[in-house]
Design an enzyme around this catalytic site. Structure first.
Site, PDB file in Angstrom:
ATOM      1  N   GLN A 116       0.680  -1.153  -0.119  1.00  0.00           N
ATOM      2  CA  GLN A 116       0.021   0.177  -0.063  1.00  0.00           C
ATOM      3  C   GLN A 116       0.772   1.415  -0.271  1.00  0.00           C
ATOM      4  OE1 GLN A 116      -3.407  -0.149   2.602  1.00  0.00           O
ATOM      5  NE2 GLN A 116      -2.385  -2.035   3.687  1.00  0.00           N
TER       6      GLN A 116
ATOM      7  N   ILE B 205       3.556   4.399  -0.879  1.00  0.00           N
ATOM      8  CA  ILE B 205       3.890   4.846  -2.336  1.00  0.00           C
ATOM      9  C   ILE B 205       5.208   5.399  -2.331  1.00  0.00           C
ATOM     10  CG2 ILE B 205       1.041   5.613  -2.643  1.00  0.00           C
ATOM     11  CD1 ILE B 205       2.064   8.274  -1.451  1.00  0.00           C
ATOM     12  N   ASP B 206       5.902   4.921  -1.382  1.00  0.00           N
ATOM     13  CA  ASP B 206       7.399   5.457  -1.130  1.00  0.00           C
ATOM     14  C   ASP B 206       8.438   4.849  -2.074  1.00  0.00           C
ATOM     15  OD1 ASP B 206       7.779   3.054   0.129  1.00  0.00           O
ATOM     16  OD2 ASP B 206       7.269   3.847   2.006  1.00  0.00           O
TER      17      ASP B 206
ATOM     18  N   HIS C 211      -1.537   1.247  -4.420  1.00  0.00           N
ATOM     19  CA  HIS C 211      -1.752   2.808  -4.635  1.00  0.00           C
ATOM     20  C   HIS C 211      -0.990   3.420  -5.388  1.00  0.00           C
ATOM     21  CE1 HIS C 211      -3.864   1.899  -0.384  1.00  0.00           C
ATOM     22  NE2 HIS C 211      -4.803   1.367  -1.531  1.00  0.00           N
TER      23      HIS C 211
ATOM     24  N   CYS D 249       0.618  12.428 -16.635  1.00  0.00           N
ATOM     25  CA  CYS D 249      -0.475  13.477 -17.353  1.00  0.00           C
ATOM     26  C   CYS D 249      -1.911  13.117 -17.591  1.00  0.00           C
ATOM     27  CB  CYS D 249       0.296  13.880 -18.806  1.00  0.00           C
ATOM     28  SG  CYS D 249      -0.847  15.110 -19.735  1.00  0.00           S
TER      29      CYS D 249
ATOM     30  N   CYS E 242      -2.359  12.916 -21.817  1.00  0.00           N
ATOM     31  CA  CYS E 242      -1.678  12.312 -22.825  1.00  0.00           C
ATOM     32  C   CYS E 242      -1.102  10.704 -21.709  1.00  0.00           C
ATOM     33  CB  CYS E 242      -0.755  12.773 -23.537  1.00  0.00           C
ATOM     34  SG  CYS E 242       0.693  13.158 -22.307  1.00  0.00           S
TER      35      CYS E 242
ATOM     36  N   CYS F 117       2.815  17.579 -23.832  1.00  0.00           N
ATOM     37  CA  CYS F 117       1.823  18.370 -24.349  1.00  0.00           C
ATOM     38  C   CYS F 117       2.050  19.441 -24.705  1.00  0.00           C
ATOM     39  CB  CYS F 117       0.501  18.221 -23.223  1.00  0.00           C
ATOM     40  SG  CYS F 117      -0.277  16.664 -22.875  1.00  0.00           S
TER      41      CYS F 117
ATOM     42  N   GLY G 183       2.221  -4.606   8.967  1.00  0.00           N
ATOM     43  CA  GLY G 183       2.096  -3.032   8.974  1.00  0.00           C
ATOM     44  C   GLY G 183       0.884  -2.174   8.428  1.00  0.00           C
TER      45      GLY G 183
ATOM     46  N   CYS H 125       7.703  -5.252  13.339  1.00  0.00           N
ATOM     47  CA  CYS H 125       8.017  -6.026  12.513  1.00  0.00           C
ATOM     48  C   CYS H 125       9.551  -6.141  11.970  1.00  0.00           C
ATOM     49  CB  CYS H 125       7.436  -5.730  11.263  1.00  0.00           C
ATOM     50  SG  CYS H 125       7.451  -4.272  10.430  1.00  0.00           S
TER      51      CYS H 125
END
Length: 402
Positions: free
Chosen positions: A210, A212-213, A241, A249, A252, A280, A337, A394
């Site tokens: 999950q 995004i790092d 995620h 973009c 495009c 673009c 986690g 953990c």
């Protein structure tokens, strides 16, 4: 005629051949008996010859018992493995308390170590809790979570709110830039190294993250295993995620590296509140020179999935989840986690856990690892499919892998 006495009759009937062969009689082996010169060869059976190679043994010279001498070249039998019993459903192991207990009184700890070293096809569903050790805050922790601060709240991750006004957009930019800078400078944690070791041993079937790092992309063996996995067309690393390393973009779909200098923040007032797509813009310039009509310029933002937004790779991720749920070779599911507050992640773990416990895969294991015990709604969702609930950090589990 004089009668014979009983003694003389016995004497006359006694054979002249001695009952016991002399000690000088030569021993005859199987090879001699089977030779053409031996008259006994046709009368002997094969199984009689195989039983004892020596046909005649003098009574005065008994056989000597063979004494087996130990040799270093002889392979000794491995000691019998200690049987590890499966704990009762929803059993709890506290990583902070078990060092105070004697080793013989740690059945759950031994069970955890056993399955982490013996299971061959492992699926991991990870949350932000595995990255807090690297200095990247999670969202929902009561004291350190981003949502606990007054400056940030859940609305900053809602696609319908972040562009509603300039103030919300500015806060969203500051949040994205802050997370990006922390991610690129962060080092992998011991639990990330555990994942890398499982990938090196080729025992990590899939990791659903999950986060995004993108810290998982810094693991060499994991990425090498991810690129060289030819068994299926699906990647080992699935980012549920998205990630903050790139931008996309909205027009495009062009993907580029995240550039924090392009976004306007309090520390960078010269940036754009909503950055435009360079691809673009270049296309628009070419069309204007060619005298073609304008098609417009799109805006960019990090490649993360927000609330009330459709995932760009949602169909592919759904196919991977369905494939893993039906796969019979998976023998361990690790939920780590995360408190499973997001419904679709909770449903993913629930379906996979029930799949491990039903049908032909009743021997599968499911463990839940978190700093906090699971909520009652999570326990109700999993029913009796959680073998072990591990409460603690953990990061300490890295030493469990041999």
């Amino acid at each position: 005629m004089p009668s014979l006495s009983s003694d003389s009759s016995k004497t006359s009937l006694t054979p002249s051949v001695p009952l016991t062969p002399p000690t000088t009689l030569k021993k005859r082996t199987t090879r001699d008996v089977l030779s053409n010169e031996s008259p006994l060869a046709p009368k002997l059976l094969l199984h009689d010859l195989l039983k004892n190679d020596k046909l005649l043994t003098p009574a005065s010279s008994p056989q000597k018992k063979k004494i087996k001498q130990s040799s270093p070249l002889i392979k000794r039998k491995k000691p019998r493995r200690t049987t590890i019993h499966r704990p009762i459903a929803n059993s709890v192991l506290s990583l902070e308390c078990y060092p105070l207990i004697k080793p013989k009184e740690q059945p759950h700890n031994n069970y955890l170590r056993h399955i982490l070293n013996t299971c061959e096809n492992i699926v991991v569903v990870a949350g932000a809790g595995i990255s807090t050790h690297a200095g990247i805050p999670d969202f929902r922790s009561k004291q350190t979570g981003l949502y606990s601060k007054e400056k940030f709240n859940k609305s900053l991750m809602d696609i319908n709110m972040i562009y509603s006004n300039e103030s919300m957009t500015l806060k969203f930019n500051e949040l994205m830039v802050s997370l990006y800078l922390k991610s690129i400078h962060a080092e992998t944690t011991p639990f990330h190294q555990l994942l890398d070791k499982l990938a090196k041993q080729k025992r990590l079937k899939r990791i659903y993250t999950q986060n995004i790092d993108s810290l998982e992309t810094k693991l060499p063996h994991l990425m090498e295993y991810n690129d060289n996995n030819n068994s299926t067309n699906y990647p080992i690393l699935v980012q549920l995620h998205g990630n903050i390393s790139n931008t996309r973009c909205n027009k495009c779909n062009n993907i580029q590296k995240f550039d924090p200098h392009r976004l306007k923040t309090t520390e960078n007032p010269k940036g754009d509140l909503i950055a435009s797509c360079l691809e673009c813009e270049e296309l628009e310039y070419v069309r204007s020179v060619a005298g073609l009509r304008s098609k417009g310029v799109g805006s960019i933002r990090p490649t993360i999935t927000l609330y009330n937004e459709v995932h760009q790779d949602g169909d592919t991720i759904a196919n991977i989840i369905n494939y893993d749920t039906k796969l019979k070779s998976i023998d361990l599911l690790i939920i780590v986690g995360t408190m499973l507050s997001i419904p679709h992640v909770k449903k993913l773990c629930q379906n996979m856990a029930h799949s491990l416990k039903n049908g032909r895969r009743k021997k599968g294991h499911v463990i839940f690892i978190s700093n906090e015990p699971p909520t009652q709604s999570v326990l109700n969702a999993f029913k009796d499919t959680l073998d072990l609930i591990v409460i603690g950090d953990c990061q300490t589990l890295y030493n469990y892998i041999d």
